[in-house]
Design an enzyme around this catalytic site. Sequence first.
Site, PDB file in Angstrom:
ATOM      1  N   ARG A   1      88.257-102.484   0.319  1.00  0.00           N
ATOM      2  CA  ARG A   1      88.375-103.450  -0.039  1.00  0.00           C
ATOM      3  C   ARG A   1      88.271-104.783   0.951  1.00  0.00           C
ATOM      4  NH1 ARG A   1      88.078-100.803  -3.894  1.00  0.00           N
ATOM      5  NH2 ARG A   1      89.257-100.860  -5.970  1.00  0.00           N
TER       6      ARG A   1
ATOM      7  N   SER B   1      93.625-105.119  -9.921  1.00  0.00           N
ATOM      8  CA  SER B   1      94.452-104.763  -9.050  1.00  0.00           C
ATOM      9  C   SER B   1      95.269-106.118  -8.414  1.00  0.00           C
ATOM     10  CB  SER B   1      93.978-103.476  -8.034  1.00  0.00           C
ATOM     11  OG  SER B   1      93.741-102.588  -8.706  1.00  0.00           O
TER      12      SER B   1
ATOM     13  N   GLU C   1      95.584-108.103  -2.872  1.00  0.00           N
ATOM     14  CA  GLU C   1      94.148-107.788  -2.903  1.00  0.00           C
ATOM     15  C   GLU C   1      93.513-108.897  -3.395  1.00  0.00           C
ATOM     16  OE1 GLU C   1      90.494-106.327  -4.571  1.00  0.00           O
ATOM     17  OE2 GLU C   1      91.792-105.543  -5.826  1.00  0.00           O
TER      18      GLU C   1
HETATM   19  N1  EPU Z   1     100.320 -94.811 -11.889  1.00  0.00           N
HETATM   20  C1  EPU Z   1     101.616 -95.064 -11.906  1.00  0.00           C
HETATM   21  N2  EPU Z   1     101.985 -96.110 -12.716  1.00  0.00           N
HETATM   22  C2  EPU Z   1     100.889 -97.094 -13.390  1.00  0.00           C
HETATM   23  C3  EPU Z   1      99.604 -96.731 -13.315  1.00  0.00           C
HETATM   24  C4  EPU Z   1      99.158 -95.809 -12.095  1.00  0.00           C
HETATM   25  O1  EPU Z   1     102.290 -94.520 -11.409  1.00  0.00           O
HETATM   26  O2  EPU Z   1     101.420 -98.054 -13.912  1.00  0.00           O
HETATM   27  C5  EPU Z   1      99.799 -94.106 -10.798  1.00  0.00           C
HETATM   28  C6  EPU Z   1      99.173 -92.760 -11.255  1.00  0.00           C
HETATM   29  O3  EPU Z   1      99.687 -91.505 -10.868  1.00  0.00           O
HETATM   30  C7  EPU Z   1      97.754 -92.717 -10.978  1.00  0.00           C
HETATM   31  C8  EPU Z   1      97.741 -93.639  -9.869  1.00  0.00           C
HETATM   32  O4  EPU Z   1      98.738 -94.438  -9.970  1.00  0.00           O
HETATM   33  O5  EPU Z   1      97.116 -91.576 -10.806  1.00  0.00           O
HETATM   34  C9  EPU Z   1      96.456 -94.431  -9.435  1.00  0.00           C
HETATM   35  O6  EPU Z   1      96.178 -95.218 -10.458  1.00  0.00           O
HETATM   36  P1  EPU Z   1      94.466 -95.370 -10.814  1.00  0.00           P
HETATM   37  O7  EPU Z   1      93.631 -94.282 -10.928  1.00  0.00           O
HETATM   38  O8  EPU Z   1      94.726 -96.391 -12.229  1.00  0.00           O
HETATM   39  O9  EPU Z   1      94.167 -96.374  -9.712  1.00  0.00           O
HETATM   40  P2  EPU Z   1      94.497 -97.434  -8.663  1.00  0.00           P
HETATM   41  O10 EPU Z   1      94.513 -96.695  -7.481  1.00  0.00           O
HETATM   42  O11 EPU Z   1      95.660 -98.028  -9.241  1.00  0.00           O
HETATM   43  C10 EPU Z   1      92.315 -98.030  -7.758  1.00  0.00           C
HETATM   44  C11 EPU Z   1      91.421 -99.335  -7.540  1.00  0.00           C
HETATM   45  C12 EPU Z   1      91.060 -99.946  -8.751  1.00  0.00           C
HETATM   46  C13 EPU Z   1      89.961 -99.060  -9.530  1.00  0.00           C
HETATM   47  C14 EPU Z   1      90.853 -97.608  -9.425  1.00  0.00           C
HETATM   48  C15 EPU Z   1      89.891 -96.673 -10.161  1.00  0.00           C
HETATM   49  C16 EPU Z   1      92.509-100.441  -5.631  1.00  0.00           C
HETATM   50  C17 EPU Z   1      93.502-101.658  -5.411  1.00  0.00           C
HETATM   51  N3  EPU Z   1      92.507-100.411  -6.995  1.00  0.00           N
HETATM   52  O12 EPU Z   1      93.439 -98.120  -8.579  1.00  0.00           O
HETATM   53  O13 EPU Z   1      90.288-101.215  -8.756  1.00  0.00           O
HETATM   54  O14 EPU Z   1      89.652 -99.298 -10.824  1.00  0.00           O
HETATM   55  O15 EPU Z   1      91.411 -97.026  -8.505  1.00  0.00           O
HETATM   56  O16 EPU Z   1      88.938 -96.069  -9.215  1.00  0.00           O
HETATM   57  O17 EPU Z   1      92.050 -99.833  -4.953  1.00  0.00           O
HETATM   58  C18 EPU Z   1      90.388-103.359  -8.447  1.00  0.00           C
HETATM   59  O18 EPU Z   1      90.373-103.283  -7.240  1.00  0.00           O
HETATM   60  O19 EPU Z   1      90.659-104.781  -8.904  1.00  0.00           O
HETATM   61  C19 EPU Z   1      90.742-102.167  -9.380  1.00  0.00           C
HETATM   62  C20 EPU Z   1      90.653-102.444 -10.648  1.00  0.00           C
END
Ligand code: EPU
Length: 339
Positions: free
Chosen positions: A164, A238, A334
């Site tokens: 990012r 995010s 972010e």
């Molecule tokens: N989780 C929780 N609680 C929640 C949501 C998620 O505990 O309310 C845990 C789950 O275990 C899940 C993990 O967090 O496995 C990761 O969640 P998720 O797969 O939704 O991905 P993320 O790390 O929150 C990142 C990117 C997203 C992108 C997704 C999918 C960043 C800051 N965000 O989110 O990008 O869509 O992976 O690859 O790296 C963005 O940058 O705006 C964005 C949405």
Amino acid sequence: MDILENYSLKELNSFSISANSRYFVVLDKVEEIQEFLEMDQYRGLSRLVLGGGSNILLSGNFDGITVKVDVTGKELLQEDDNYFYVKAGAGESWHQFVLYCIENGYSGIENLSLIPGNLGAAPMQNIGAYGVELKDVFHELQAVRIDNGECLTFSNSDCKFGYRNSIFKGEAKDQFIITSVTLRFAKQPVFNTSYGNLMQELEAMNAGPLSSKVISDAVCNIRNRKLPNPVEIHNAGSFFKNPIISNELFEQLKEQYPDIVSFVNSETEVKLAAAWLIDSCGWKGKREGDAGVHEHHALVLVNYGNSSGSAILNLSLEIAESVKSKFGIELEREVNLVE
Ligand code: EPU
């Protein structure tokens, strides 16, 4: 070119924050951007360069000039034995561009389906999702230098992409207006389906052989299930980055919190799920007035109606403070804060 005064940005930011910009201009050609940069009366003002407005938080009215970049157009620039090179204007919608690529047989960005925003913003923060980042297909971009109007080309390595992150958030911050982006797509596509529950979704869809269209549909299904549509519930994706910590620190945390969610980042570092940290502090679904934390995803802050930018900012500071005191981890924003 029409330079408007006291212009409302409410419709132009996905958080739908009511805030006015002292001046506002839409520029749709490189020459027009250069002409604007030569105008002495706007030189001393702060400048907000706006794409799709999907990754900003306006903390209040903006006492400067907002430049909405609307350069459009997309074309196959060239191809060789191995690659297609596709160029598009910074003002093109990212998701529409993904769909255009899928229709025309250019594979490589299907995992990045449904990311809000415009093409010009994609390299700024090296957008990423489901195991793919923009840098994996990025070839070059054109940008206009704000101080002298010069057009420059940035290669993949010039952009200094990171998680990012890019040169445009670091040493070149506020110095360039990105006008077009060229991506390079391999003619022998390598589909990436290993991230999280993408494979599971593909199996559940029972959609037949892998293709960029099928992967795009699977990504859209997952995103539609857990991320709020900014048109219905205003948000900027995010809000924080996933923090990267050393293996040693991770081992200590893991002892205390065996369920902590993490991803390997390198041999020496681990990336933590910020959503899990925030969720564990009890924030998911919390609401303070019209500012809230989404009920399905703890990393997404939302404006339920008429929240001010400062109320969302304050909520984010409270969240970061509680994560810091529980886990000792500093969350980094972010979303770009506009002050
Ligand atoms: N989780 C929780 N609680 C929640 C949501 C998620 O505990 O309310 C845990 C789950 O275990 C899940 C993990 O967090 O496995 C990761 O969640 P998720 O797969 O939704 O991905 P993320 O790390 O929150 C990142 C990117 C997203 C992108 C997704 C999918 C960043 C800051 N965000 O989110 O990008 O869509 O992976 O690859 O790296 C963005 O940058 O705006 C964005 C949405």
